[in-house]
Design a protein around this motif. Sequence first.
Motif, PDB file in Angstrom:
ATOM      1  N   PHE A 153       0.832  -1.199   0.000  1.00 47.64           N
ATOM      2  CA  PHE A 153       0.000   0.000   0.000  1.00 47.64           C
ATOM      3  C   PHE A 153       0.870   1.255   0.000  1.00 47.64           C
ATOM      4  CE2 PHE A 153       0.715  -0.683   4.537  1.00 47.64           C
ATOM      5  CZ  PHE A 153       0.943   0.602   5.020  1.00 47.64           C
ATOM      6  N   GLY A 154       0.276   2.328  -0.464  1.00 49.93           N
ATOM      7  CA  GLY A 154       0.902   3.641  -0.422  1.00 49.93           C
ATOM      8  C   GLY A 154      -0.122   4.668   0.019  1.00 49.93           C
ATOM      9  N   ARG A 155       0.287   5.615   0.855  1.00 50.81           N
ATOM     10  CA  ARG A 155      -0.604   6.650   1.369  1.00 50.81           C
ATOM     11  C   ARG A 155       0.051   8.018   1.194  1.00 50.81           C
ATOM     12  NH1 ARG A 155      -1.317   4.631   5.998  1.00 50.81           N
ATOM     13  NH2 ARG A 155       0.318   5.774   7.079  1.00 50.81           N
ATOM     14  N   TRP A 156      -0.637   8.917   0.513  1.00 49.42           N
ATOM     15  CA  TRP A 156      -0.107  10.257   0.226  1.00 49.42           C
ATOM     16  C   TRP A 156      -0.970  11.303   0.923  1.00 49.42           C
ATOM     17  CZ3 TRP A 156      -1.658  13.828  -4.152  1.00 49.42           C
ATOM     18  CH2 TRP A 156      -0.779  14.928  -4.217  1.00 49.42           C
ATOM     19  N   THR A 157      -0.353  12.123   1.758  1.00 47.11           N
ATOM     20  CA  THR A 157      -1.030  13.223   2.448  1.00 47.11           C
ATOM     21  C   THR A 157      -0.240  14.494   2.172  1.00 47.11           C
ATOM     22  OG1 THR A 157       0.206  12.679   4.462  1.00 47.11           O
ATOM     23  CG2 THR A 157      -2.019  11.777   4.266  1.00 47.11           C
ATOM     24  N   PRO A 158      -0.548  15.200   1.080  1.00 46.50           N
ATOM     25  CA  PRO A 158       0.228  16.381   0.683  1.00 46.50           C
ATOM     26  C   PRO A 158       0.177  17.483   1.729  1.00 46.50           C
ATOM     27  CG  PRO A 158      -1.788  16.209  -0.599  1.00 46.50           C
ATOM     28  CD  PRO A 158      -1.664  14.939   0.159  1.00 46.50           C
ATOM     29  N   SER A 159       1.298  18.213   1.846  1.00 48.90           N
ATOM     30  CA  SER A 159       1.407  19.275   2.843  1.00 48.90           C
ATOM     31  C   SER A 159       1.108  20.658   2.267  1.00 48.90           C
ATOM     32  CB  SER A 159       2.813  19.274   3.450  1.00 48.90           C
ATOM     33  OG  SER A 159       3.798  19.442   2.446  1.00 48.90           O
ATOM     34  N   HIS A 160       0.971  20.757   0.938  1.00 47.76           N
ATOM     35  CA  HIS A 160       0.665  22.047   0.331  1.00 47.76           C
ATOM     36  C   HIS A 160      -0.656  22.587   0.900  1.00 47.76           C
ATOM     37  CE1 HIS A 160      -0.470  25.004  -2.761  1.00 47.76           C
ATOM     38  NE2 HIS A 160       0.821  25.033  -3.067  1.00 47.76           N
ATOM     39  N   HIS A 161      -0.699  23.888   1.159  1.00 47.62           N
ATOM     40  CA  HIS A 161      -1.854  24.439   1.862  1.00 47.62           C
ATOM     41  C   HIS A 161      -3.168  24.237   1.102  1.00 47.62           C
ATOM     42  CE1 HIS A 161      -0.795  27.748  -0.908  1.00 47.62           C
ATOM     43  NE2 HIS A 161      -2.047  28.162  -0.760  1.00 47.62           N
TER      44      HIS A 161
ATOM     45  N   LEU B  48      -6.308  16.578   1.813  1.00 42.91           N
ATOM     46  CA  LEU B  48      -6.438  15.453   0.892  1.00 42.91           C
ATOM     47  C   LEU B  48      -5.655  14.244   1.395  1.00 42.91           C
ATOM     48  CD1 LEU B  48      -7.261  14.288  -1.941  1.00 42.91           C
ATOM     49  CD2 LEU B  48      -5.082  15.231  -2.778  1.00 42.91           C
ATOM     50  N   THR B  49      -6.263  13.063   1.284  1.00 44.54           N
ATOM     51  CA  THR B  49      -5.586  11.798   1.567  1.00 44.54           C
ATOM     52  C   THR B  49      -5.871  10.833   0.422  1.00 44.54           C
ATOM     53  OG1 THR B  49      -5.816  12.074   3.965  1.00 44.54           O
ATOM     54  CG2 THR B  49      -5.350   9.863   3.158  1.00 44.54           C
ATOM     55  N   VAL B  50      -4.807  10.241  -0.125  1.00 46.05           N
ATOM     56  CA  VAL B  50      -4.940   9.278  -1.209  1.00 46.05           C
ATOM     57  C   VAL B  50      -4.321   7.957  -0.750  1.00 46.05           C
ATOM     58  CG1 VAL B  50      -4.378   8.713  -3.597  1.00 46.05           C
ATOM     59  CG2 VAL B  50      -4.854  11.094  -2.960  1.00 46.05           C
ATOM     60  N   LEU B  51      -5.065   6.876  -0.866  1.00 49.95           N
ATOM     61  CA  LEU B  51      -4.603   5.552  -0.443  1.00 49.95           C
ATOM     62  C   LEU B  51      -4.826   4.554  -1.561  1.00 49.95           C
ATOM     63  CD1 LEU B  51      -3.667   3.506   1.784  1.00 49.95           C
ATOM     64  CD2 LEU B  51      -6.080   3.261   2.373  1.00 49.95           C
ATOM     65  N   ALA B  52      -3.807   3.754  -1.864  1.00 46.20           N
ATOM     66  CA  ALA B  52      -3.920   2.673  -2.842  1.00 46.20           C
ATOM     67  C   ALA B  52      -3.348   1.409  -2.223  1.00 46.20           C
ATOM     68  CB  ALA B  52      -3.186   3.018  -4.130  1.00 46.20           C
ATOM     69  N   ILE B  53      -4.012   0.274  -2.462  1.00 44.93           N
ATOM     70  CA  ILE B  53      -3.560  -0.996  -1.912  1.00 44.93           C
ATOM     71  C   ILE B  53      -3.835  -2.093  -2.923  1.00 44.93           C
ATOM     72  CG2 ILE B  53      -5.758  -1.322  -0.699  1.00 44.93           C
ATOM     73  CD1 ILE B  53      -4.173  -2.811   1.478  1.00 44.93           C
TER      74      ILE B  53
END
Length: 389
Positions: free
Chosen positions: A331-339, A344-349
Amino acid sequence: MTPTLLSFRRSTAPGDWGQGLALGYQSGYLADILGVNLDYYSAVKLGASDAFNSRGVLYNNKLNDGKDNAAGFSKIGQRYIKLKGEVGGATLNAQWGRQTLRDYGVISRSTRLSPSSYLGWSGRATRAGLSFRGAYIERSTARNSPESLRLQTNDGRVIGHLATAELGYKNDLFNGQLAYGESQDYLRRQILRLVFSPDEKLTLGSQIYTTQALDGYQAMALSKRHFDRNANHYAFDAKWQEPRWNLKLGIAHTQAPKGEGALRFYPRHITKDSRGTFMANVEAYMADGETMLGMEAEYRMTPEFTAGLLGSHGQFDYQGARVRLGEINAFGRWTPSHHKLKNLTVLAIVGPGWSYNHQNNTPVIADGRYQTSHSLAAEFIAEYRFKLF
């Protein structure tokens, strides 16, 4: 607050696509005592296989003609009156109406494009690390349906109510809960959950689940029962936490005796239309006599991106055959820090699995061997939350 959720689930079994929208309103408290909460959920069908079989994302509309019964839905998932107060230094909270209850005694919720919910009341009292919670429910709504359902037995008889209570205590080193619950004249359950943190990096956990059959459960045909009189599930896990990575290992064992000729299971839920609190492992590893090993590892590659592996393996004996099943997922989880994207949270498994061919959840045994069934599953979730007001 308005979170939107786009969820994709595809496997070798029929799959479905959906997009969800949730609108929530939480009032303040009139006279610092009385308030209301409302949550609206909507799910839109983006696609589904011809042989659609819901995995909790889209509504299975049996009124539609044709093979594809997948449909979107909308509902007021939560609408309740809330109360708060303070007595003798204890904080009191209560809710009445339709509400989601997560790990509340012996009942919980499940979420895809919307959460499951219950109609009834719940209450909580807390003071100095001690807590007491209770709930009484009569109806439920599934995560992929707008319908309000009566609680039922496995053979379709109505259950009048489900009641539960929980006593808990928490401090810097220890967190524990003892829960009790009963579905009217059907199943009775006790849960003991313990978490001990002797070190800031090490966490040890243990869960014990016990369930007893009441008269209404024992009156069902054997084919409708998961076990005869008593079923137990025991689990232990250990987690090591570093600043950028963590590793969790677990082991579990199930006992659920039943008459010969059918596979026996520990039942996760104590009515047909409710969700049971279960924090040990997944339902696929709760056959009678089954021992399960699990692993979870993740590494924070950057401040925004985390990658990891999930693995599990279980085995049990059935009619002289050693049956094995398991899965491995990356799995991968992306939580961007840009204001502009911080909510936003993106999860793929994705990953393969192996199990056994079955008839009515019972392994197919031929010449003392079971038939292996292989699968490949993937899930994608994007969630963005923002405030309207």
